[in-house]
Write a protein that holds these residues in place. Structure first.
Motif, PDB file in Angstrom:
ATOM      1  N   PRO A   1       0.812  -1.234   0.000  1.00 37.35           N
ATOM      2  CA  PRO A   1       0.000   0.000   0.000  1.00 37.35           C
ATOM      3  C   PRO A   1       0.837   1.271   0.000  1.00 37.35           C
ATOM      4  O   PRO A   1       0.350   2.332  -0.388  1.00 37.35           O
ATOM      5  N   VAL A   2       2.102   1.162   0.419  1.00 36.96           N
ATOM      6  CA  VAL A   2       2.976   2.333   0.459  1.00 36.96           C
ATOM      7  C   VAL A   2       3.251   2.858  -0.947  1.00 36.96           C
ATOM      8  O   VAL A   2       3.285   4.073  -1.179  1.00 36.96           O
ATOM      9  N   VAL A   3       3.439   1.939  -1.921  1.00 42.06           N
ATOM     10  CA  VAL A   3       3.761   2.378  -3.279  1.00 42.06           C
ATOM     11  C   VAL A   3       2.629   3.212  -3.862  1.00 42.06           C
ATOM     12  O   VAL A   3       2.868   4.213  -4.547  1.00 42.06           O
ATOM     13  N   ASP A   4       1.388   2.823  -3.591  1.00 45.16           N
ATOM     14  CA  ASP A   4       0.244   3.586  -4.094  1.00 45.16           C
ATOM     15  C   ASP A   4       0.183   4.971  -3.448  1.00 45.16           C
ATOM     16  O   ASP A   4      -0.131   5.962  -4.115  1.00 45.16           O
ATOM     17  N   GLY A   5       0.495   5.029  -2.151  1.00 44.80           N
ATOM     18  CA  GLY A   5       0.450   6.309  -1.450  1.00 44.80           C
ATOM     19  C   GLY A   5       1.479   7.295  -1.964  1.00 44.80           C
ATOM     20  O   GLY A   5       1.193   8.487  -2.108  1.00 44.80           O
ATOM     21  N   ILE A   6       2.688   6.808  -2.254  1.00 42.47           N
ATOM     22  CA  ILE A   6       3.746   7.700  -2.748  1.00 42.47           C
ATOM     23  C   ILE A   6       3.392   8.242  -4.126  1.00 42.47           C
ATOM     24  O   ILE A   6       3.538   9.437  -4.408  1.00 42.47           O
ATOM     25  N   VAL A   7       2.916   7.351  -5.004  1.00 47.11           N
ATOM     26  CA  VAL A   7       2.550   7.787  -6.364  1.00 47.11           C
ATOM     27  C   VAL A   7       1.370   8.745  -6.326  1.00 47.11           C
ATOM     28  O   VAL A   7       1.322   9.730  -7.089  1.00 47.11           O
ATOM     29  N   ALA A   8       0.404   8.513  -5.437  1.00 45.61           N
ATOM     30  CA  ALA A   8      -0.729   9.423  -5.314  1.00 45.61           C
ATOM     31  C   ALA A   8      -0.263  10.811  -4.874  1.00 45.61           C
ATOM     32  O   ALA A   8      -0.856  11.827  -5.262  1.00 45.61           O
ATOM     33  N   THR A   9       0.823  10.860  -4.103  1.00 40.72           N
ATOM     34  CA  THR A   9       1.350  12.138  -3.628  1.00 40.72           C
ATOM     35  C   THR A   9       2.088  12.896  -4.727  1.00 40.72           C
ATOM     36  O   THR A   9       1.902  14.110  -4.893  1.00 40.72           O
ATOM     37  N   PHE A  10       2.918  12.204  -5.498  1.00 42.06           N
ATOM     38  CA  PHE A  10       3.761  12.869  -6.487  1.00 42.06           C
ATOM     39  C   PHE A  10       3.152  12.922  -7.889  1.00 42.06           C
ATOM     40  O   PHE A  10       3.622  13.691  -8.740  1.00 42.06           O
ATOM     41  N   GLY A  11       2.142  12.101  -8.176  1.00 38.19           N
ATOM     42  CA  GLY A  11       1.481  12.181  -9.467  1.00 38.19           C
ATOM     43  C   GLY A  11       2.043  11.257 -10.521  1.00 38.19           C
ATOM     44  O   GLY A  11       2.865  10.378 -10.244  1.00 38.19           O
ATOM     45  N   GLU A  12       1.611  11.462 -11.761  1.00 39.46           N
ATOM     46  CA  GLU A  12       1.906  10.530 -12.848  1.00 39.46           C
ATOM     47  C   GLU A  12       3.368  10.520 -13.268  1.00 39.46           C
ATOM     48  O   GLU A  12       3.789   9.624 -14.006  1.00 39.46           O
ATOM     49  N   CYS A  13       4.162  11.493 -12.815  1.00 37.78           N
ATOM     50  CA  CYS A  13       5.586  11.489 -13.157  1.00 37.78           C
ATOM     51  C   CYS A  13       6.364  10.528 -12.270  1.00 37.78           C
ATOM     52  O   CYS A  13       7.571  10.348 -12.446  1.00 37.78           O
ATOM     53  N   CYS A  14       5.684   9.891 -11.302  1.00 35.85           N
ATOM     54  CA  CYS A  14       6.347   9.056 -10.305  1.00 35.85           C
ATOM     55  C   CYS A  14       5.991   7.579 -10.484  1.00 35.85           C
ATOM     56  O   CYS A  14       4.872   7.232 -10.855  1.00 35.85           O
ATOM     57  N   GLU A  15       6.973   6.739 -10.225  1.00 35.54           N
ATOM     58  CA  GLU A  15       6.763   5.298 -10.195  1.00 35.54           C
ATOM     59  C   GLU A  15       7.470   4.739  -8.968  1.00 35.54           C
ATOM     60  O   GLU A  15       8.589   5.138  -8.660  1.00 35.54           O
ATOM     61  N   VAL A  16       6.816   3.840  -8.254  1.00 31.92           N
ATOM     62  CA  VAL A  16       7.415   3.204  -7.082  1.00 31.92           C
ATOM     63  C   VAL A  16       7.335   1.699  -7.257  1.00 31.92           C
ATOM     64  O   VAL A  16       6.281   1.164  -7.628  1.00 31.92           O
ATOM     65  N   VAL A  17       8.456   1.020  -7.004  1.00 32.70           N
ATOM     66  CA  VAL A  17       8.543  -0.417  -7.244  1.00 32.70           C
ATOM     67  C   VAL A  17       9.105  -1.113  -6.006  1.00 32.70           C
ATOM     68  O   VAL A  17      10.054  -0.623  -5.394  1.00 32.70           O
ATOM     69  N   VAL A  18       8.517  -2.255  -5.662  1.00 30.05           N
ATOM     70  CA  VAL A  18       9.070  -3.109  -4.609  1.00 30.05           C
ATOM     71  C   VAL A  18       9.646  -4.357  -5.273  1.00 30.05           C
ATOM     72  O   VAL A  18       8.956  -5.038  -6.034  1.00 30.05           O
ATOM     73  N   HIS A  19      10.925  -4.628  -4.976  1.00 30.40           N
ATOM     74  CA  HIS A  19      11.616  -5.781  -5.563  1.00 30.40           C
ATOM     75  C   HIS A  19      11.895  -6.844  -4.515  1.00 30.40           C
ATOM     76  O   HIS A  19      12.270  -6.529  -3.380  1.00 30.40           O
TER      77      HIS A  19
END
Length: 211
Positions: free
Chosen positions: A14-32
């Motif tokens: 759920p953290v990845v969705d929260g970060i992208v929602a904060t920074f917008g479409e220019c942002c991508e967050v990935v968990v490896h």
């Protein structure tokens, strides 16, 4: 440690969705999940690099995997995707309670709009800053091909033109960049170099023996 590691990865989804929602479409967050480099992407939000869940590690991730416990967070580095996007990234390693590295949380920002301004200013000033190109994708084979090709371009010569020492150095470099941590990597490297699998395994064995 499997249960603990799985719990940490699940908690980050759920953290990845929260970060992208904060920074917008220019942002991508990935968990490896480093335990499976061929399909390391276990959670992703945003679409800067065009990957999806089940996608492969990038060249940078493979390099960190090869470093093992000596690996360190990579913060605020700039790369360029094969499609030409300028990306600013940070890769933060995930460690378990025994301080062992098992994954990473990556944040990628698409700087395409800012890059156009930078290029304009750079042209006016007469300067240009080279940026390394890296490969992001769902297919680990394409990442391996890119690493092998870039290494050969650095050599400036074909495999047949290299001395034995140079061939061993090439395999040593691929090992240090995490290529051989991937299953079926040796046959893929052999095909890319145009040599037999037996030869590739022999060079890799000699590289490890010398190390």
């Amino acid at each position: 440690m499997t249960g603990e590691r799985d719990a940490i990865l699940a908690a980050l989804e759920p953290v990845v969705d929260g970060i992208v929602a904060t920074f917008g479409e220019c942002c991508e967050v990935v968990v490896h999940d480093f335990r499976r480099p061929e399909n390391s992407v276990v959670a992703i939000a945003g679409s800067v690099t065009g990957r999806s869940v089940g996608g492969a590690m990038s060249e940078i991730g493979m390099g960190l995997l090869a470093q093992g416990e000596a690996a360190e967070d990579q913060l605020n580095y700039i790369t360029r995707t094969a499609a030409g996007k300028m990306v600013k990234s940070s890769t933060m390693l995930l460690r378990d309670s025994e301080n062992l590295v098992f994954g990473a949380l990556c944040v990628n920002l698409d700087l395409s709009g800012l890059t156009q301004v930078q290029q304009l200013l750079g042209g006016l000033a007469g300067v240009a800053a080279p940026v390394a190109t890296t490969t992001f994708g769902d297919d680990i084979d394409l990442v391996i091909d890119s690493i092998v090709d870039s290494r050969q371009l650095d050599q400036g010569r074909s495999w047949n033109e290299l001395s034995r020492e140079e061939r061993l150095a090439l395999f040593r470099d691929l090992e240090q960049r995490g290529v051989f941590a991937v299953r079926r990597a040796v046959p893929r490297v052999a095909a890319r170099l145009g040599i037999s699998r037996a030869s590739a395994y022999a060079y890799l064995a000699e590289t490890k023996e010398n190390a």
